[in-house]
Design a protein around this motif. Structure first.
Motif, mmCIF file in Angstrom:
data_model
loop_
_atom_site.group_PDB
_atom_site.id
_atom_site.type_symbol
_atom_site.label_atom_id
_atom_site.label_comp_id
_atom_site.label_asym_id
_atom_site.label_seq_id
_atom_site.Cartn_x
_atom_site.Cartn_y
_atom_site.Cartn_z
ATOM 1 N N ILE A 164 0.838 -1.196 0.000
ATOM 2 C CA ILE A 164 0.000 0.000 0.000
ATOM 3 C C ILE A 164 0.880 1.256 0.000
ATOM 4 O O ILE A 164 1.935 1.293 0.618
ATOM 5 C CB ILE A 164 -0.943 -0.008 1.229
ATOM 6 N N GLU A 165 0.440 2.242 -0.771
ATOM 7 C CA GLU A 165 1.101 3.550 -0.747
ATOM 8 C C GLU A 165 0.140 4.510 -0.089
ATOM 9 O O GLU A 165 -1.039 4.537 -0.440
ATOM 10 C CB GLU A 165 1.315 4.054 -2.170
ATOM 11 N N VAL A 166 0.635 5.290 0.839
ATOM 12 C CA VAL A 166 -0.234 6.212 1.562
ATOM 13 C C VAL A 166 0.308 7.629 1.425
ATOM 14 O O VAL A 166 1.494 7.860 1.589
ATOM 15 C CB VAL A 166 -0.326 5.833 3.062
ATOM 16 N N ILE A 167 -0.580 8.556 1.077
ATOM 17 C CA ILE A 167 -0.176 9.962 0.984
ATOM 18 C C ILE A 167 -1.081 10.799 1.892
ATOM 19 O O ILE A 167 -2.299 10.802 1.725
ATOM 20 C CB ILE A 167 -0.288 10.484 -0.463
ATOM 21 N N ALA A 168 -0.471 11.463 2.854
ATOM 22 C CA ALA A 168 -1.221 12.374 3.718
ATOM 23 C C ALA A 168 -0.937 13.786 3.231
ATOM 24 O O ALA A 168 0.198 14.246 3.300
ATOM 25 C CB ALA A 168 -0.789 12.194 5.159
ATOM 26 N N ILE A 218 -6.444 11.461 3.398
ATOM 27 C CA ILE A 218 -5.459 10.382 3.254
ATOM 28 C C ILE A 218 -5.775 9.703 1.927
ATOM 29 O O ILE A 218 -6.909 9.290 1.699
ATOM 30 C CB ILE A 218 -5.585 9.328 4.376
ATOM 31 N N PHE A 264 -4.727 6.579 -0.662
ATOM 32 C CA PHE A 264 -3.911 5.369 -0.732
ATOM 33 C C PHE A 264 -4.162 4.618 -2.034
ATOM 34 O O PHE A 264 -5.171 4.846 -2.715
ATOM 35 C CB PHE A 264 -4.113 4.471 0.490
ATOM 36 N N ARG A 307 -3.407 0.624 -3.853
ATOM 37 C CA ARG A 307 -2.924 -0.747 -3.621
ATOM 38 C C ARG A 307 -3.339 -1.598 -4.811
ATOM 39 O O ARG A 307 -4.476 -1.547 -5.259
ATOM 40 C CB ARG A 307 -3.537 -1.263 -2.316
ATOM 41 N N VAL A 356 -9.655 9.069 1.783
ATOM 42 C CA VAL A 356 -10.329 9.225 3.070
ATOM 43 C C VAL A 356 -10.361 10.713 3.376
ATOM 44 O O VAL A 356 -9.321 11.363 3.412
ATOM 45 C CB VAL A 356 -9.562 8.477 4.186
ATOM 46 N N LEU A 414 -4.317 8.609 11.206
ATOM 47 C CA LEU A 414 -3.043 8.093 10.686
ATOM 48 C C LEU A 414 -2.223 7.410 11.772
ATOM 49 O O LEU A 414 -1.553 6.416 11.528
ATOM 50 C CB LEU A 414 -2.199 9.240 10.119
ATOM 51 N N MET A 422 4.453 11.976 6.223
ATOM 52 C CA MET A 422 4.504 11.128 5.031
ATOM 53 C C MET A 422 5.853 10.410 4.983
ATOM 54 O O MET A 422 6.879 10.981 5.265
ATOM 55 C CB MET A 422 4.314 11.993 3.793
ATOM 56 N N GLU A 459 8.558 4.489 0.762
ATOM 57 C CA GLU A 459 9.055 3.120 0.830
ATOM 58 C C GLU A 459 10.584 3.077 0.914
ATOM 59 O O GLU A 459 11.158 2.366 1.718
ATOM 60 C CB GLU A 459 8.584 2.395 -0.436
ATOM 61 N N ARG A 489 5.252 5.972 13.927
ATOM 62 C CA ARG A 489 3.911 6.273 13.442
ATOM 63 C C ARG A 489 3.532 5.312 12.310
ATOM 64 O O ARG A 489 2.458 4.746 12.283
ATOM 65 C CB ARG A 489 3.892 7.718 12.928
ATOM 66 N N GLY A 546 0.314 2.746 12.506
ATOM 67 C CA GLY A 546 -0.827 3.496 12.009
ATOM 68 C C GLY A 546 -1.665 2.874 10.919
ATOM 69 O O GLY A 546 -1.682 1.669 10.703
ATOM 70 N N PHE A 547 -2.330 3.761 10.253
ATOM 71 C CA PHE A 547 -3.238 3.488 9.153
ATOM 72 C C PHE A 547 -2.640 2.514 8.133
ATOM 73 O O PHE A 547 -3.250 1.529 7.741
ATOM 74 C CB PHE A 547 -3.512 4.844 8.491
ATOM 75 N N GLN A 548 -1.420 2.847 7.725
ATOM 76 C CA GLN A 548 -0.756 2.068 6.689
ATOM 77 C C GLN A 548 -0.612 0.601 7.104
ATOM 78 O O GLN A 548 -0.874 -0.307 6.321
ATOM 79 C CB GLN A 548 0.628 2.675 6.483
ATOM 80 N N GLU A 564 -2.301 -2.455 5.236
ATOM 81 C CA GLU A 564 -1.422 -3.390 4.547
ATOM 82 C C GLU A 564 -1.605 -4.793 5.124
ATOM 83 O O GLU A 564 -1.613 -5.788 4.380
ATOM 84 C CB GLU A 564 0.046 -2.955 4.616
ATOM 85 N N PHE A 604 -4.831 -5.998 3.576
ATOM 86 C CA PHE A 604 -4.727 -6.262 2.142
ATOM 87 C C PHE A 604 -3.820 -7.449 1.837
ATOM 88 O O PHE A 604 -4.024 -8.153 0.850
ATOM 89 C CB PHE A 604 -4.268 -5.009 1.392
#
Lengths: 158, 124
Positions: free
Chosen positions: A5-9, A16, A18, A20, A123, A135, B1, B4, B83, B87-89, B93, B96
């Protein structure tokens, strides 16, 4: 191998985003996301058990998912569907019931790429603070797994 | 933010006990390469190499002060990492990747079914 997953805040907006990718056709990924039968098999980290899933899949219909922690605590997520276009778009309100300030609108767009599907999530929070809480604190089920690592980090910064 | 590739660099940097010990020492305040080398029984070039890894991972910074190049911890970076871990990620993940496994299982069963159907038809 599907990407993580890639997440950008966003620094300026309380959102948010994301992305995937999944190694399955769009119709199947849509079913995963919108049917009780399937969602039970994957929602939440492995340490949590899905004890109840309800999805009234129509605009204005509600959904609710309850996950149980290893020590027997039940955690509930719920919301209402706002827009549905199978198999490509779903928009719903979404909140983790114990954290009222983190009520959000979540949309998922499913992009077909041959036999793969990329899910684009957005989101939307009402406030930056609510977004940041979301987050950072969404950690049920991880405390055990990451305890050792947290300890290590804590030692490293002491 | 957090990206990877930043995570890769941070995890690689933290995977070494000497580098974790350097971070622990820096958490008590700035230190020069010489001060850092002292408790480890290591040469200055060896320590400098470790510092390079930590610096590239964004976990420490170094400034020039005459002949000295004192090192300093970048606590923001560690905070970002914790974090990310909690967290969320992580939640999504973890979900998923379970979905990946489940999808894989379903698709394999489907293929097996299709094969069975075909061989049934042939045998009739």
């Amino acid at each position: 191998m599907p990407a993580m997953i890639e997440v950008i805040a966003d620094p300026d907006k309380p959102t948010i985003e994301f992305r995937r990718a999944f190694a399955a056709p769009r119709e199947l990924v849509w079913k995963m996301l919108t049917s009780v039968e399937h969602i039970k098999h994957w929602y939440g980290p492995r340490s949590l058990t899905c004890v109840s899933a309800q999805m009234d899949l129509r605009v204005g219909g509600g959904w609710r998912i309850v996950l149980r922690t290893p020590d027997g605590q039940d955690l509930a997520w719920s919301g209402v569907y706002r827009e549905l276009r199978a198999p490509e778009y779903v928009e719903q309100t979404w909140w983790f019931e114990p954290i009222a300030e983190a009520r959000t609108i979540e949309s998922l767009r499913l992009e077909a790429q041959g036999n793969r599907t990329v899910v684009h999530g957005l989101v939307q929070h009402e406030t930056m603070q609510g977004r940041d809480i979301h987050l950072q604190t969404m950690r049920p089920g991880f405390d055990e797994t990451w305890e050792r690592f947290d300890e290590l980090l804590a030692r490293a910064v002491q | 933010m957090i990206h990877e590739r930043d995570l890769d660099a941070m995890f690689a940097a933290l995977a070494d006990p000497t580098r974790r010990a350097i971070l622990a020492k820096l958490a008590r305040g700035e230190a020069s390469v010489m001060e850092l080398a002292e408790p480890f029984d290591m040469t200055q070039p060896a320590i400098t190499k470790h510092l390079g890894v930590l610096e590239r991972a964004g976990l420490i910074s170094r400034r020039k002060e005459g002949q000295r190049r004192p090192c300093k911890l970048e606590p923001k970076r560690l905070e970002q990492l914790t974090r990310w871990l909690g967290g969320f990620q992580q939640f999504w993940e973890a979900s998923f990747s379970r979905m990946d496994d489940y999808l894989d299982e379903l698709q394999r069963k489907e293929k097996a079914h299709a094969r069975n159907d075909r061989s049934h038809r042939r045998s009739r």
